[in-house]
Design a protein around this motif. Sequence first.
Motif, PDB file in Angstrom:
ATOM      1  N   ARG A 142     -34.225  17.897 -55.021  1.00 26.60           N
ATOM      2  CA  ARG A 142     -33.831  19.039 -55.835  1.00 26.60           C
ATOM      3  C   ARG A 142     -32.854  18.614 -56.928  1.00 26.60           C
ATOM      4  O   ARG A 142     -31.917  17.846 -56.692  1.00 26.60           O
ATOM      5  CB  ARG A 142     -33.189  20.108 -54.960  1.00 26.60           C
ATOM      6  CG  ARG A 142     -32.861  21.410 -55.692  1.00 26.60           C
ATOM      7  CD  ARG A 142     -32.321  22.455 -54.734  1.00 26.60           C
ATOM      8  NE  ARG A 142     -32.124  23.722 -55.415  1.00 26.60           N
ATOM      9  CZ  ARG A 142     -33.076  24.611 -55.643  1.00 26.60           C
ATOM     10  NH1 ARG A 142     -34.307  24.371 -55.219  1.00 26.60           N
ATOM     11  NH2 ARG A 142     -32.826  25.740 -56.284  1.00 26.60           N
ATOM     12  N   SER A 143     -33.066  19.111 -58.129  1.00 29.27           N
ATOM     13  CA  SER A 143     -32.222  18.765 -59.262  1.00 29.27           C
ATOM     14  C   SER A 143     -30.881  19.498 -59.209  1.00 29.27           C
ATOM     15  O   SER A 143     -30.789  20.643 -58.737  1.00 29.27           O
ATOM     16  CB  SER A 143     -32.935  19.118 -60.571  1.00 29.27           C
ATOM     17  OG  SER A 143     -32.099  18.873 -61.680  1.00 29.27           O
ATOM     18  N   ALA A 144     -29.841  18.843 -59.706  1.00 26.89           N
ATOM     19  CA  ALA A 144     -28.537  19.490 -59.860  1.00 26.89           C
ATOM     20  C   ALA A 144     -28.494  20.373 -61.099  1.00 26.89           C
ATOM     21  O   ALA A 144     -27.568  21.171 -61.271  1.00 26.89           O
ATOM     22  CB  ALA A 144     -27.441  18.428 -59.945  1.00 26.89           C
ATOM     23  N   ASP A 145     -29.493  20.247 -61.962  1.00 27.41           N
ATOM     24  CA  ASP A 145     -29.600  21.066 -63.172  1.00 27.41           C
ATOM     25  C   ASP A 145     -30.271  22.386 -62.789  1.00 27.41           C
ATOM     26  O   ASP A 145     -31.436  22.390 -62.371  1.00 27.41           O
ATOM     27  CB  ASP A 145     -30.433  20.313 -64.212  1.00 27.41           C
ATOM     28  CG  ASP A 145     -30.580  21.072 -65.528  1.00 27.41           C
ATOM     29  OD1 ASP A 145     -30.576  22.323 -65.509  1.00 27.41           O
ATOM     30  OD2 ASP A 145     -30.724  20.416 -66.571  1.00 27.41           O
ATOM     31  N   ALA A 150     -34.878  25.588 -60.968  1.00 28.05           N
ATOM     32  CA  ALA A 150     -35.664  26.822 -61.004  1.00 28.05           C
ATOM     33  C   ALA A 150     -37.148  26.506 -61.197  1.00 28.05           C
ATOM     34  O   ALA A 150     -38.016  27.144 -60.581  1.00 28.05           O
ATOM     35  CB  ALA A 150     -35.166  27.732 -62.115  1.00 28.05           C
ATOM     36  N   LYS A 151     -37.439  25.526 -62.023  1.00 30.52           N
ATOM     37  CA  LYS A 151     -38.840  25.108 -62.212  1.00 30.52           C
ATOM     38  C   LYS A 151     -39.392  24.476 -60.940  1.00 30.52           C
ATOM     39  O   LYS A 151     -40.552  24.693 -60.576  1.00 30.52           O
ATOM     40  CB  LYS A 151     -38.937  24.128 -63.378  1.00 30.52           C
ATOM     41  CG  LYS A 151     -38.654  24.747 -64.737  1.00 30.52           C
ATOM     42  CD  LYS A 151     -38.738  23.711 -65.854  1.00 30.52           C
ATOM     43  CE  LYS A 151     -38.440  24.343 -67.203  1.00 30.52           C
ATOM     44  NZ  LYS A 151     -38.447  23.333 -68.304  1.00 30.52           N
ATOM     45  N   PRO A 166     -41.111  19.724 -54.518  1.00 31.86           N
ATOM     46  CA  PRO A 166     -40.167  18.905 -55.269  1.00 31.86           C
ATOM     47  C   PRO A 166     -38.735  19.429 -55.241  1.00 31.86           C
ATOM     48  O   PRO A 166     -37.831  18.782 -55.779  1.00 31.86           O
ATOM     49  CB  PRO A 166     -40.728  18.951 -56.692  1.00 31.86           C
ATOM     50  CG  PRO A 166     -41.445  20.251 -56.775  1.00 31.86           C
ATOM     51  CD  PRO A 166     -42.017  20.480 -55.397  1.00 31.86           C
ATOM     52  N   ASN A 167     -38.509  20.591 -54.610  1.00 34.31           N
ATOM     53  CA  ASN A 167     -37.190  21.228 -54.636  1.00 34.31           C
ATOM     54  C   ASN A 167     -36.377  20.998 -53.363  1.00 34.31           C
ATOM     55  O   ASN A 167     -35.363  21.667 -53.142  1.00 34.31           O
ATOM     56  CB  ASN A 167     -37.342  22.730 -54.870  1.00 34.31           C
ATOM     57  CG  ASN A 167     -38.138  23.417 -53.764  1.00 34.31           C
ATOM     58  OD1 ASN A 167     -38.830  22.756 -52.990  1.00 34.31           O
ATOM     59  ND2 ASN A 167     -38.059  24.739 -53.694  1.00 34.31           N
ATOM     60  N   SER A 197     -38.375  14.155 -61.192  1.00 30.77           N
ATOM     61  CA  SER A 197     -37.637  12.939 -61.544  1.00 30.77           C
ATOM     62  C   SER A 197     -36.340  12.723 -60.755  1.00 30.77           C
ATOM     63  O   SER A 197     -35.979  11.573 -60.503  1.00 30.77           O
ATOM     64  CB  SER A 197     -37.344  12.911 -63.042  1.00 30.77           C
ATOM     65  OG  SER A 197     -36.465  13.944 -63.417  1.00 30.77           O
ATOM     66  N   PRO A 198     -35.582  13.759 -60.332  1.00 30.47           N
ATOM     67  CA  PRO A 198     -34.352  13.475 -59.585  1.00 30.47           C
ATOM     68  C   PRO A 198     -34.672  12.693 -58.314  1.00 30.47           C
ATOM     69  O   PRO A 198     -35.563  13.083 -57.548  1.00 30.47           O
ATOM     70  CB  PRO A 198     -33.791  14.864 -59.277  1.00 30.47           C
ATOM     71  CG  PRO A 198     -34.395  15.759 -60.315  1.00 30.47           C
ATOM     72  CD  PRO A 198     -35.759  15.212 -60.553  1.00 30.47           C
ATOM     73  N   MET A 199     -33.950  11.624 -58.061  1.00 28.36           N
ATOM     74  CA  MET A 199     -34.313  10.679 -57.005  1.00 28.36           C
ATOM     75  C   MET A 199     -33.072  10.233 -56.242  1.00 28.36           C
ATOM     76  O   MET A 199     -31.989  10.100 -56.807  1.00 28.36           O
ATOM     77  CB  MET A 199     -34.991   9.468 -57.654  1.00 28.36           C
ATOM     78  CG  MET A 199     -35.274   8.289 -56.743  1.00 28.36           C
ATOM     79  SD  MET A 199     -35.951   6.870 -57.674  1.00 28.36           S
ATOM     80  CE  MET A 199     -34.476   6.325 -58.579  1.00 28.36           C
TER      81      MET A 199
END
Length: 210
Positions: A142-145, A150-151, A166-167, A197-199
Amino acid sequence: MFQELARRCFAAAYDTINGPAERAGLRERRRTLLARADGVTVEIGAGTGLNLPHYPAAVTRLVLVEPDPHMRRRLRARAGGLGRAVEILDASAEQLPLPDSSFDTAVVTFALCSVAEEQSVLAEIARVLRPGGRLLFLEHVRSADPEVAAKQDRRPFPYPLIGCYPNRATLEAIEASPLTVESVFRGEVPKVPRVESPMIVGTARRPAAA
């Protein structure tokens, strides 16, 4: 029928889809991480075997768990092409047909995003690791952005089709498991959509017996 066709097509295209990311640095990430593997090793969700060339000689036995028959066929072919002695199991990550405390190293790369129950899988990994045994992980998370997250929550095409979430907050899941996180690096998978992309790349260990 449609889901079966989708799985077949995904397995056939998997290496091609991942090619740009592998060449842009992901292959080296795999190599650096897997250099830490040793002893009796199990990989959960081995896919088409992209990790296979990177296991060091210190790995004395290699067990690969892959439930998808289309992935498994390609995994077997890659292992044969490399001349690598492996054991390939058709099994669910939530119920590993492996004895307690029998592995020195466990590996998951881009697999926890698609399992049904992350915590069940992590509990199984902890169960089959020997006390002091280590998990090596490389996962997109999960992205920190908030905008990207949300996407990710909306799971745009093709993620529902290939069973990918992906979340997932996978690092937090590992921290909440019976394993103890030792090291973690946050980065980005190159050459992929922002939603995946967040990894995270790192290691966790089953605590040694008291």
